[in-house]
Design a protein around this motif. Structure first.
Motif, PDB file in Angstrom:
ATOM      1  N   SER A 163     -24.045  -0.829   3.816  1.00 30.84           N
ATOM      2  CA  SER A 163     -24.476  -0.916   5.205  1.00 30.84           C
ATOM      3  C   SER A 163     -23.371  -1.397   6.122  1.00 30.84           C
ATOM      4  CB  SER A 163     -25.685  -1.858   5.323  1.00 30.84           C
ATOM      5  OG  SER A 163     -26.770  -1.355   4.572  1.00 30.84           O
ATOM      6  N   ASN A 164     -22.667  -2.458   5.693  1.00 28.41           N
ATOM      7  CA  ASN A 164     -21.599  -3.028   6.495  1.00 28.41           C
ATOM      8  C   ASN A 164     -20.459  -3.399   5.544  1.00 28.41           C
ATOM      9  OD1 ASN A 164     -20.301  -3.928   8.783  1.00 28.41           O
ATOM     10  ND2 ASN A 164     -21.236  -5.964   8.729  1.00 28.41           N
ATOM     11  N   PRO A 165     -19.258  -2.851   5.729  1.00 25.88           N
ATOM     12  CA  PRO A 165     -18.183  -3.028   4.751  1.00 25.88           C
ATOM     13  C   PRO A 165     -17.944  -4.485   4.368  1.00 25.88           C
ATOM     14  CG  PRO A 165     -17.529  -1.444   6.414  1.00 25.88           C
ATOM     15  CD  PRO A 165     -18.824  -2.033   6.874  1.00 25.88           C
ATOM     16  N   MET A 166     -17.976  -4.750   3.071  1.00 28.87           N
ATOM     17  CA  MET A 166     -17.704  -6.058   2.472  1.00 28.87           C
ATOM     18  C   MET A 166     -18.659  -7.145   2.949  1.00 28.87           C
ATOM     19  SD  MET A 166     -15.272  -5.319   0.436  1.00 28.87           S
ATOM     20  CE  MET A 166     -13.993  -4.075   0.195  1.00 28.87           C
ATOM     21  N   THR A 167     -19.801  -6.732   3.493  1.00 34.16           N
ATOM     22  CA  THR A 167     -20.770  -7.714   4.000  1.00 34.16           C
ATOM     23  C   THR A 167     -22.195  -7.447   3.523  1.00 34.16           C
ATOM     24  OG1 THR A 167     -19.458  -8.066   6.006  1.00 34.16           O
ATOM     25  CG2 THR A 167     -21.743  -8.791   6.075  1.00 34.16           C
ATOM     26  N   THR A 168     -22.647  -6.191   3.594  1.00 31.75           N
ATOM     27  CA  THR A 168     -24.046  -5.894   3.308  1.00 31.75           C
ATOM     28  C   THR A 168     -24.210  -4.571   2.574  1.00 31.75           C
ATOM     29  OG1 THR A 168     -24.616  -6.986   5.394  1.00 31.75           O
ATOM     30  CG2 THR A 168     -26.360  -5.738   4.304  1.00 31.75           C
ATOM     31  N   TRP A 169     -25.015  -4.573   1.508  1.00 33.08           N
ATOM     32  CA  TRP A 169     -25.499  -3.371   0.827  1.00 33.08           C
ATOM     33  C   TRP A 169     -27.016  -3.484   0.719  1.00 33.08           C
ATOM     34  CZ3 TRP A 169     -22.718   0.455  -2.362  1.00 33.08           C
ATOM     35  CH2 TRP A 169     -21.325   0.405  -2.186  1.00 33.08           C
ATOM     36  N   THR A 170     -27.690  -2.342   0.677  1.00 31.90           N
ATOM     37  CA  THR A 170     -29.142  -2.347   0.481  1.00 31.90           C
ATOM     38  C   THR A 170     -29.488  -1.684  -0.856  1.00 31.90           C
ATOM     39  OG1 THR A 170     -29.439  -0.237   1.647  1.00 31.90           O
ATOM     40  CG2 THR A 170     -29.590  -2.264   2.952  1.00 31.90           C
TER      41      THR A 170
ATOM     42  N   GLY B 180       0.780  -1.227   0.000  1.00 28.03           N
ATOM     43  CA  GLY B 180       0.000   0.000   0.000  1.00 28.03           C
ATOM     44  C   GLY B 180       0.809   1.273   0.000  1.00 28.03           C
ATOM     45  N   GLU B 181       2.156   1.174   0.026  1.00 26.55           N
ATOM     46  CA  GLU B 181       2.976   2.374   0.063  1.00 26.55           C
ATOM     47  C   GLU B 181       3.440   2.814  -1.329  1.00 26.55           C
ATOM     48  OE1 GLU B 181       6.216   1.721   2.652  1.00 26.55           O
ATOM     49  OE2 GLU B 181       4.986   1.281   4.392  1.00 26.55           O
ATOM     50  N   ALA B 182       3.011   2.088  -2.367  1.00 22.84           N
ATOM     51  CA  ALA B 182       3.426   2.429  -3.721  1.00 22.84           C
ATOM     52  C   ALA B 182       2.771   3.731  -4.164  1.00 22.84           C
ATOM     53  CB  ALA B 182       3.065   1.303  -4.680  1.00 22.84           C
ATOM     54  N   ASP B 183       3.359   4.344  -5.183  1.00 14.59           N
ATOM     55  CA  ASP B 183       2.855   5.611  -5.707  1.00 14.59           C
ATOM     56  C   ASP B 183       1.648   5.341  -6.597  1.00 14.59           C
ATOM     57  OD1 ASP B 183       2.499   8.189  -6.523  1.00 14.59           O
ATOM     58  OD2 ASP B 183       4.088   8.125  -8.041  1.00 14.59           O
ATOM     59  N   GLY B 184       0.445   5.494  -6.055  1.00 16.10           N
ATOM     60  CA  GLY B 184      -0.767   5.249  -6.819  1.00 16.10           C
ATOM     61  C   GLY B 184      -1.217   3.803  -6.713  1.00 16.10           C
TER      62      GLY B 184
ATOM     63  N   SER C 267      -5.606   0.621  -3.143  1.00 16.74           N
ATOM     64  CA  SER C 267      -6.066   2.007  -3.156  1.00 16.74           C
ATOM     65  C   SER C 267      -6.186   2.549  -1.734  1.00 16.74           C
ATOM     66  CB  SER C 267      -7.416   2.118  -3.863  1.00 16.74           C
ATOM     67  OG  SER C 267      -8.395   1.304  -3.224  1.00 16.74           O
ATOM     68  N   TYR C 268      -6.634   1.700  -0.803  1.00 18.01           N
ATOM     69  CA  TYR C 268      -6.739   2.054   0.608  1.00 18.01           C
ATOM     70  C   TYR C 268      -6.297   0.854   1.433  1.00 18.01           C
ATOM     71  CZ  TYR C 268      -9.850   5.917  -0.817  1.00 18.01           C
ATOM     72  OH  TYR C 268     -10.385   7.033  -1.400  1.00 18.01           O
ATOM     73  N   ARG C 269      -5.800   1.122   2.629  1.00 21.33           N
ATOM     74  CA  ARG C 269      -5.426   0.044   3.542  1.00 21.33           C
ATOM     75  C   ARG C 269      -6.650  -0.544   4.245  1.00 21.33           C
ATOM     76  NH1 ARG C 269       0.016  -0.247   5.457  1.00 21.33           N
ATOM     77  NH2 ARG C 269       1.399   1.233   4.414  1.00 21.33           N
ATOM     78  N   ARG C 270      -7.684   0.290   4.482  1.00 22.59           N
ATOM     79  CA  ARG C 270      -8.845  -0.141   5.257  1.00 22.59           C
ATOM     80  C   ARG C 270     -10.055  -0.306   4.342  1.00 22.59           C
ATOM     81  NH1 ARG C 270     -10.594   3.799   8.147  1.00 22.59           N
ATOM     82  NH2 ARG C 270     -11.610   2.544   9.746  1.00 22.59           N
ATOM     83  N   VAL C 271     -10.796  -1.415   4.529  1.00 20.87           N
ATOM     84  CA  VAL C 271     -11.956  -1.678   3.672  1.00 20.87           C
ATOM     85  C   VAL C 271     -13.053  -0.636   3.900  1.00 20.87           C
ATOM     86  CG1 VAL C 271     -11.494  -4.137   3.495  1.00 20.87           C
ATOM     87  CG2 VAL C 271     -12.940  -3.296   5.370  1.00 20.87           C
ATOM     88  N   GLU C 272     -13.088  -0.031   5.090  1.00 20.00           N
ATOM     89  CA  GLU C 272     -14.096   0.997   5.344  1.00 20.00           C
ATOM     90  C   GLU C 272     -13.935   2.179   4.388  1.00 20.00           C
ATOM     91  OE1 GLU C 272     -13.612  -1.451   8.947  1.00 20.00           O
ATOM     92  OE2 GLU C 272     -12.222  -0.406   7.622  1.00 20.00           O
ATOM     93  N   GLU C 273     -12.702   2.446   3.978  1.00 19.31           N
ATOM     94  CA  GLU C 273     -12.466   3.539   3.037  1.00 19.31           C
ATOM     95  C   GLU C 273     -12.830   3.147   1.603  1.00 19.31           C
ATOM     96  OE1 GLU C 273      -8.818   6.137   4.373  1.00 19.31           O
ATOM     97  OE2 GLU C 273      -8.278   4.025   4.593  1.00 19.31           O
TER      98      GLU C 273
END
Length: 466
Positions: A199-206, A97-101, A108-114
């Motif tokens: 709704s819940n990252p990588m688990t639920t969408w409505t 995740g430290e690469a340029d782009g 693209s992000y370290r955290r799935v919430e992002e």
């Protein structure tokens, strides 16, 4: 008898010794030159054999020469370029995740919430944040729901609903997908009576829709009042195209292209983060007051980036496969000549939830629907987890729609029956074609007056492709 003088005798002996040494030196030099020639010959032949063997192992396909404008043909340096790009991907993956782009091994992000949110859009008019959902089941139901967010409230909204005994239903504005978000919904997936919410990252969408649908086949049929209350749920991990594609498969794809400054500029500018997940769609769909319970094996994806320029894309195909034994997966081939004219992608999951990436796809785009009409009965192979599988496809429905404010892309969204190694199933197959007809002026005239200047900016931005 006359005797030579001692000095003369020594000179005579020295002369012959020097001549003998000269002969020996010439002989040794000739031997060394001969040995050197043999060594060079062995090295050249050995390198040639290694090169040929590596080329054979990589098995690059050679599209017809008259299609080289769209499909790159590997050059003599192809094996070396594979090694170089493979090392690049492995290096970027090692940076965690430290690469340029993002992309080519970097997240693209370290955290799935992002990742699991409506993404901040870049200022350019072609910036993109898009979600796509599809599902199909043995009882004859099928569903495709998608939305693309662009800056300044520009949106593309898509619905296909396949109803047993009733046929295919679509939005009243179909095949046009252009819609506009309300100002208060600028940062949400909400437009055209459709709302899609994480709704819940990588688990639920409505997914909620309340509006009208019409028959795709019968233009004069009455519109249907429809309401969706659906949840997309999963316990399976997501598959991130930035990091989870096999490095060798990625390297083989990008090594086909001519490498120059423009090529690497395109790689940076037009990269989009794209990840996918398999799951289920559950909930209810109400049509003219009649409520139906829905439970479908399903797929979803999420894409975002600084620019999605449909005019750069020549073609692609994605198969969303749901089998009766619980196996499921995605198999696709992408042709975007400015960056990669043959990218083989996908992932496969067993009924027990074990997954692996697709490393090889036998389907050749130029042999399947290059004239603009996708095949309706065909087969191909793909390899995942070291196992080659045979996919047979029969098309039931083949509606089409357009994406982009100028209809730059034509999509043929087929509802199909699958058979993989003899196991039956169903699903979706999406074929993309570059479209040049333009959006009809009567539709452009209906757009909000406040968007007229922005449309000019949109049309002028980007491109530089086919």
């Amino acid at each position: 008898m006359m005797k030579c003088k001692p000095s003369q005798n020594s000179e005579y002996i020295m002369h012959y010794r020097l001549r003998d040494l000269s002969y020996r030196g010439h002989f040794m030099l000739a031997a060394l030159l001969s040995l050197y020639g043999w060594v060079v010959w062995v090295v050249v032949v050995g390198c040639g054999c290694v090169w040929a063997g590596w080329w054979s192992l990589l098995r690059p396909t050679l599209p017809p020469a008259h299609l080289s404008r769209f499909y790159a043909r590997p050059t003599f340096l192809y094996p070396l370029k594979v090694i170089v790009f493979y090392c690049l991907v492995k290096f970027r993956k090692s940076r965690d995740g430290e690469a340029d782009g993002a992309g080519y091994g970097a997240k693209s992000y370290r955290r799935v919430e992002e990742m699991e949110r409506s993404q901040p859009l870049c200022k350019g008019p072609k910036a993109i944040d898009a979600v796509f959902f599809s599902g199909a089941g043995g009882r004859g139901w099928g569903l495709v729901v998608a939305m693309e967010r662009r800056p300044r409230t520009l949106t593309s909204t898509l619905i296909y609903l396949k109803v047993p005994g009733q046929g295919l239903l679509v939005r009243p504005t179909h095949p046009d997908t252009v819609t506009f978000r309300r100002t208060q919904d600028e940062d949400r997936f909400c437009a055209g009576d459709l709302t899609i919410t994480p709704s819940n990252p990588m688990t639920t969408w409505t997914i909620h829709y309340k509006g009208k649908l019409k028959s795709e086949a019968e233009s004069m049929a009455e519109e249907v009042a429809a309401e969706f209350e659906l949840r997309w749920v999963t316990q399976l991990p997501h598959f991130d195209y930035d990091t989870d594609l096999p490095p060798l498969t990625t390297a083989k794809a990008f090594a086909r292209e001519p490498w120059n400054r423009e090529f690497f500029t395109h790689l940076r500018q037009h990269h989009q983060t794209h990840y996918e997940q398999m799951g289920q769609l559950v909930g209810t769909i109400t049509l003219d007051g009649i409520t139906h319970s829905i439970y479908l094996p399903a797929f979803r994806d999420h894409s975002y980036g600084r620019e999605r320029e449909w005019r750069l894309m020549h073609r692609y195909v994605f198969h969303h496969i749901f089998l009766e034994d619980g196996s499921r997966g995605v198999v696709g081939v992408v042709c975007q000549p400015s960056t990669c004219s043959r990218l083989e992608v996908g992932h496969w999951w067993s009924g027990y939830g074990d997954g692996c990436s697709v490393s090889d796809v036998g389907l050749q785009l130029h042999q399947h629907g290059e004239n603009g009409t996708p095949p309706t009965d065909y087969a191909f192979t793909f390899t995942a987890g070291g196992v080659e599988r045979l996919v047979e496809v029969e098309v039931d429905e083949a509606p089409q729609h357009y994406l982009g404010w100028d209809w730059e892309a034509r999509m043929v969204e087929t509802f199909v029956r699958y058979r993989v190694d003899g196991v039956p199933g169903s699903g979706i197959c999406e074929w993309h074609y570059r479209n040049r007809t333009g959006r009809p002026s009567k539709l452009n005239d209906r757009d909000p007056i406040s968007m007229k200047d922005y449309r000019s900016q949109y049309l002028a931005a980007g491109f530089g492709g086919i």
